[in-house]
Design a protein around this motif. Structure first.
Motif, PDB file in Angstrom:
ATOM      1  N   GLY A 250      57.466   7.600  21.446  1.00 27.72           N
ATOM      2  CA  GLY A 250      58.264   8.515  21.792  1.00 27.72           C
ATOM      3  C   GLY A 250      59.667   7.609  21.062  1.00 27.72           C
ATOM      4  N   ILE A 251      59.342   6.269  21.797  1.00 26.97           N
ATOM      5  CA  ILE A 251      61.037   5.427  21.652  1.00 26.97           C
ATOM      6  C   ILE A 251      61.036   5.408  20.245  1.00 26.97           C
ATOM      7  N   LYS A 252      59.811   4.934  19.645  1.00 30.38           N
ATOM      8  CA  LYS A 252      60.092   4.679  18.037  1.00 30.38           C
ATOM      9  C   LYS A 252      60.116   5.411  17.518  1.00 30.38           C
ATOM     10  N   ASN A 253      59.752   6.758  17.791  1.00 33.26           N
ATOM     11  CA  ASN A 253      60.417   7.855  16.825  1.00 33.26           C
ATOM     12  C   ASN A 253      62.263   7.798  16.720  1.00 33.26           C
ATOM     13  N   GLN A 255      64.276   6.274  17.685  1.00 31.59           N
ATOM     14  CA  GLN A 255      64.737   4.871  16.996  1.00 31.59           C
ATOM     15  C   GLN A 255      64.550   5.228  15.951  1.00 31.59           C
ATOM     16  N   ARG A 256      63.904   6.162  14.900  1.00 30.38           N
ATOM     17  CA  ARG A 256      63.800   5.837  13.880  1.00 30.38           C
ATOM     18  C   ARG A 256      64.957   7.386  13.447  1.00 30.38           C
ATOM     19  N   ASN A 257      65.036   8.050  14.483  1.00 34.68           N
ATOM     20  CA  ASN A 257      65.695   9.127  13.945  1.00 34.68           C
ATOM     21  C   ASN A 257      66.900   9.477  14.086  1.00 34.68           C
ATOM     22  N   ASN A 258      67.643   8.335  15.206  1.00 41.65           N
ATOM     23  CA  ASN A 258      68.788   7.391  15.180  1.00 41.65           C
ATOM     24  C   ASN A 258      69.195   6.943  13.832  1.00 41.65           C
ATOM     25  N   ILE A 259      68.673   6.081  13.614  1.00 41.50           N
ATOM     26  CA  ILE A 259      68.711   5.189  11.795  1.00 41.50           C
ATOM     27  C   ILE A 259      68.897   6.669  10.629  1.00 41.50           C
ATOM     28  N   LEU A 260      67.700   7.523  10.521  1.00 37.63           N
ATOM     29  CA  LEU A 260      68.289   8.194  10.051  1.00 37.63           C
ATOM     30  C   LEU A 260      69.329   9.137   9.581  1.00 37.63           C
ATOM     31  N   LYS A 261      69.782   9.626  10.548  1.00 43.19           N
ATOM     32  CA  LYS A 261      70.784  10.490  11.107  1.00 43.19           C
ATOM     33  C   LYS A 261      72.076   9.274  10.846  1.00 43.19           C
ATOM     34  N   GLY A 262      72.385   8.562  10.939  1.00 42.77           N
ATOM     35  CA  GLY A 262      73.753   7.209  10.980  1.00 42.77           C
ATOM     36  C   GLY A 262      73.376   7.716   9.117  1.00 42.77           C
ATOM     37  N   VAL A 263      71.985   7.375   8.421  1.00 42.80           N
ATOM     38  CA  VAL A 263      71.928   7.162   6.560  1.00 42.80           C
ATOM     39  C   VAL A 263      72.281   8.598   6.267  1.00 42.80           C
ATOM     40  N   ARG A 264      72.213   9.643   6.433  1.00 45.42           N
ATOM     41  CA  ARG A 264      72.517  10.769   6.520  1.00 45.42           C
ATOM     42  C   ARG A 264      73.338  11.092   6.284  1.00 45.42           C
TER      43      ARG A 264
END
Length: 344
Positions: A250-253, A255-264
């Motif tokens: 859950g924490i990994k997902n 963190q991944r979503n936060n990174i993708l949000k910043g990239v978007r």
């Protein structure tokens, strides 16, 4: 009665026995078979095991990398830092090796735990590194002074700023083990007047070798052993819990979503290139309305889609809703050539 054994026979028999058959006597020597024995100081028993010292070294290795990055950024010189040694010793054994004038920062670790007493550590800069940093920050080449003297107010102010930043970097180095809020309490310039740690008090000393351009010197971090013992009792258990949480999907997902949000939300430049040609400057100056510029590609040629000057897609030009448009038809497999052009 049986034959009596002489003393020489008994000694020869002992020497022939293997270490595993010696009943714990392998540390002793018989005859000429001498083995060095390390003296143990019962007045100062060792408080930390090899595993403890290795853990402390890992923390200081992370701190050394932060030191190297920071010194590189402020001096614009190549800097490398690594831990030479982590040892347990009395503070006077360390302080006796220092010169009279040495920059020492006293750092309050700021541990928010009522079960741990207020802990302080000291950060010592060798004079060679101190004068090299001062010379570089004042516009010089980073050459250290050879003479020994007291520090001026300007030099102390410069080193205070550096020590404040290095104190804050302790928080990141310790983040995997314990939450701390380190602050620089004071700065001392005379090693003989530093009273934060008693001369007979046992400390954990980490020696960090710093190579700044052509200058090789040391930064030393000292923490009283009594404080370090209390800290390790708490952050060892915290480290185990942190390791378990690290595998939580859950924490990994998240963190991944936060990174993708910043990239978007990032902004990129997209260019659609139909064709490229070369023309003389004189022809450009003489261009008129309705003039035709011949291209070296057929009308069926695909357009090149570049993102930040890197070739990513191929597309077909066309019209959509009375507006000019392009339709992506494939993704490029290689972008090495365009990346080199973009760097140029």
């Amino acid at each position: 009665m049986g034959d009596l054994f002489s003393q020489n026979t008994i000694d020869d028999t002992r020497l022939k026995k293997s270490p595993t058959e010696n009943n714990g006597m392998e540390g002793f020597s018989f005859g000429n078979n001498e083995k060095k024995i390390k003296n143990y100081d019962f007045k100062m028993p060792q408080k930390f095991t090899k595993e403890d010292l290795k853990l402390i070294k890992d923390i200081n290795e992370a701190y050394a990398r932060l030191i190297a990055n920071y010194l590189t950024s402020i001096t614009r010189l190549y800097c490398h830092a690594s831990v030479l040694d982590v040892r347990e010793q009395k503070y006077h054994e360390f302080s006796d090796t220092l010169s009279e004038y040495t920059i020492t920062g006293v750092v309050n670790l700021g541990i928010d735990n009522t079960n741990i007493m207020d802990a302080e550590c000291t950060i010592q800069f060798s004079n060679e590194l101190t004068y090299s940093l001062i010379d570089r920050l004042m516009g010089g080449l980073g050459v250290p002074l050879e003479s020994l003297r007291d520090f001026t107010e300007i030099e102390i102010a410069l080193m205070k700023n550096i020590l404040e930043r290095l104190s804050s970097h302790l928080q990141e180095a310790w983040s995997g083990y314990m939450d701390i809020s380190p602050t620089l309490a004071k700065i001392e310039t005379n090693s003989k007047l530093t009273k934060t740690i008693g001369p007979e008090e046992v400390t954990v000393t980490a020696v960090i070798e710093v190579v700044l351009d052509k200058v090789k010197s040391n930064i030393t971090v000292n923490i009283p052993a009594v404080n370090m013992e209390e800290i390790m009792l708490h952050f060892s258990r915290r480290y185990v819990r942190t390791s378990k949480r690290a595998v939580d999907e859950g924490i990994k997902n998240e963190q991944r979503n936060n990174i993708l949000k910043g990239v978007r939300n990032s902004t990129l430049t997209l260019n659609a290139i139909l064709a490229e040609t070369q023309i003389d400057l004189s022809d450009i100056l003489s261009l008129q309305v309705n003039d035709i510029i011949p291209l070296d590609v057929p009308i069926t040629q695909n357009a090149v889609i570049k993102i930040n000057n890197v070739h990513w897609f191929n597309a077909k030009p066309g019209v959509s809703g009375n507006k000019k448009a392009i339709k992506i038809i494939d993704v490029c497999d290689t972008t090495e050539g365009d990346e080199e052009n973009a760097e140029q």
